[in-house]
Scaffold this motif. Structure first.
Motif, short mmCIF file in Angstrom:
data_model
loop_
_atom_site.label_atom_id
_atom_site.label_comp_id
_atom_site.label_asym_id
_atom_site.label_seq_id
_atom_site.Cartn_x
_atom_site.Cartn_y
_atom_site.Cartn_z
N ASN A 104 0.83 -1.21 0.00
CA ASN A 104 0.00 0.00 0.00
C ASN A 104 0.86 1.26 0.00
N SER A 105 1.94 1.22 0.76
CA SER A 105 2.85 2.36 0.78
C SER A 105 3.46 2.60 -0.60
N LEU A 106 3.84 1.54 -1.28
CA LEU A 106 4.41 1.67 -2.63
C LEU A 106 3.36 2.19 -3.61
N LEU A 107 2.13 1.71 -3.48
CA LEU A 107 1.06 2.17 -4.38
C LEU A 107 0.78 3.66 -4.16
N LYS A 108 0.80 4.10 -2.93
CA LYS A 108 0.56 5.51 -2.65
C LYS A 108 1.68 6.39 -3.19
N SER A 109 2.89 5.85 -3.21
CA SER A 109 4.03 6.62 -3.72
C SER A 109 4.22 6.42 -5.22
N GLU A 110 3.29 5.69 -5.86
CA GLU A 110 3.33 5.45 -7.31
C GLU A 110 4.66 4.82 -7.72
N ALA A 111 5.03 3.77 -7.00
CA ALA A 111 6.29 3.08 -7.26
C ALA A 111 6.30 2.39 -8.63
N ASP A 112 7.48 2.07 -9.08
CA ASP A 112 7.66 1.42 -10.37
C ASP A 112 6.93 0.07 -10.39
N PRO A 113 6.22 -0.26 -11.47
CA PRO A 113 5.52 -1.55 -11.56
C PRO A 113 6.43 -2.76 -11.34
#
Length: 383
Positions: free
Chosen positions: A171-180
């Motif tokens: 969820n943290s990565l999704l909120k930060s728009e992390a690389d796929p």
């Protein structure tokens, strides 16, 4: 059932209890506790706080779902819960210390983790809020199932903890728009953990559901039929819609579950990035309950819903007893005032001689002389 506490003996019971700086109690000690203890007093004097303390020491959690800071008495920096559990073969002193954001445990003076002490003595709680198991959100039923699983299995507790940690990370990565690519690497870790939690849950639920159906027939005293379904979040929209309208089952083995979850994660990757949260996994699974083939949350009467909620807890009681080899502690928090005569009678039937029971009530007249004659009655003073 994990073998951690084999040999404790089915007669293990709480013989003493101490609550220090817990909720409204500065320091209360209860000694010589027996098979049946009834706490009597008006509302808002702290009856529920006592049974909550017992639940914290047995189930390692609270039905109130409170944060640790809310349990600490105003002006104190920590709360301490302590009990002695004794049987013919064991004498255990369990201490739980609650600080803001941290809970620690010791057993006979030695530091332990939650996983170490979970399942020593399981408990089942009945409260007026149990109706939310039927009417409330799916998360309440998932939480109840996991709370039971964590009492019965060290592995269930560990896997659930690992899974929740991975979901928070994703969820943290999704909120930060992390690389796929990074998200895919997290999914590679998430899938096996999620599948293991699903397998634990679905097996536990199958056992619980069959017991619920039998208990419901006895409690309701009618020809009504209770059915239940466990619906994984990786199912497609059509399946989930159908599963909300009628009982339906889809069981998967480890390999099939991993394939289904991997497929769903790929199919809903864009949705997850748009919503910035993980939408596939056991945290989004559903437990559906049906009375006479219709969804109980929407179509069951108030009486039927109460019977379903009671059946859930009765099933937990039997499951704890059979899987742990221990007689679980039964906690009844002011439930009699919420029940009609039929349901009261059914609940009182649970109060057998072997089951250690703690009851809170505003009125002892709900209980017959057969119960009160063997009870230790503690009247709480009005503050």
């Amino acid at each position: 059932m994990d073998a951690t506490w084999e040999g404790c003996g089915a007669d293990l019971q709480i013989s003493s209890l101490r609550l220090k700086d817990f909720r409204n109690y500065e320091d209360v000690r209860l000694e010589g506790l027996g098979g049946l203890t009834v706490f009597v007093g008006p509302n808002a004097v702290g009856k529920t706080n006592i049974v909550e303390g017992v639940q914290m020491l047995t189930a390692l959690g609270s039905f109130r779902a409170s944060k640790g800071a809310e349990m600490i008495r105003w002006g104190s920096d920590q709360a301490v819960l302590e009990c002695r559990m004794a049987s013919d073969s064991r004498d255990l002193r369990l201490v739980e210390t609650i600080k803001e954001g941290v809970r620690t445990y010791s057993l006979n003076g030695k530091r332990k983790t939650a996983a170490d002490v979970s399942g020593i003595l399981p408990s089942v709680m009945f409260s007026p809020d149990d109706l939310s198991l039927v009417k409330g959100a799916y998360g309440l039923r998932r939480a109840a199932l996991d709370a039971l699983g964590c009492q019965l299995s060290r592995n269930h507790r560990i896997i659930r903890h690992d899974y929740e940690r991975l979901v928070r990370h994703k969820n943290s990565l999704l909120k930060s728009e992390a690389d796929p690519v990074l998200l895919q690497s997290v999914d590679d870790l998430l899938i096996p953990t999620a599948v293991q939690l699903y397998l634990y849950r679905s097996a536990l639920f199958a056992n619980l559901a069959s017991r619920m159906a039998a208990a419901f027939r006895e409690i309701s005293g009618s020809e009504d039929v209770l059915e239940a379904s466990y619906v994984a979040s990786w199912e497609d929209d059509a399946f989930r819609a159908q599963a909300a309208e009628a009982p339906i089952r889809a069981d998967y083995d480890k390999q099939e579950a991993a394939q289904q979850m991997s497929r769903a994660l790929a199919a809903r990757a864009l949705e997850e990035r748009a919503r910035k949260r993980c939408v596939v996994g056991p945290h989004a699974d559903r437990v559906e309950l049906f009375v006479n083939g219709r969804n109980a949350s929407r179509f069951a009467s108030q009486g039927q819903q109460r019977s379903v909620a009671l059946a859930w807890r009765v099933a937990e009681l039997g499951l704890c007893r059979d899987m742990s080899g221990l007689e679980p502690v039964l906690l009844l928090d002011d439930v009699m005032s919420e029940l009609d005569a039929v349901h009261r009678e059914g609940l009182v039937d649970l109060l057998g001689q072997r089951t250690q029971t703690f009851i809170t009530t505003t009125d002892v007249s709900y209980f017959g002389s057969d119960i009160m004659d063997r009870a230790q009655v503690i009247t709480l003073p009005v503050k």
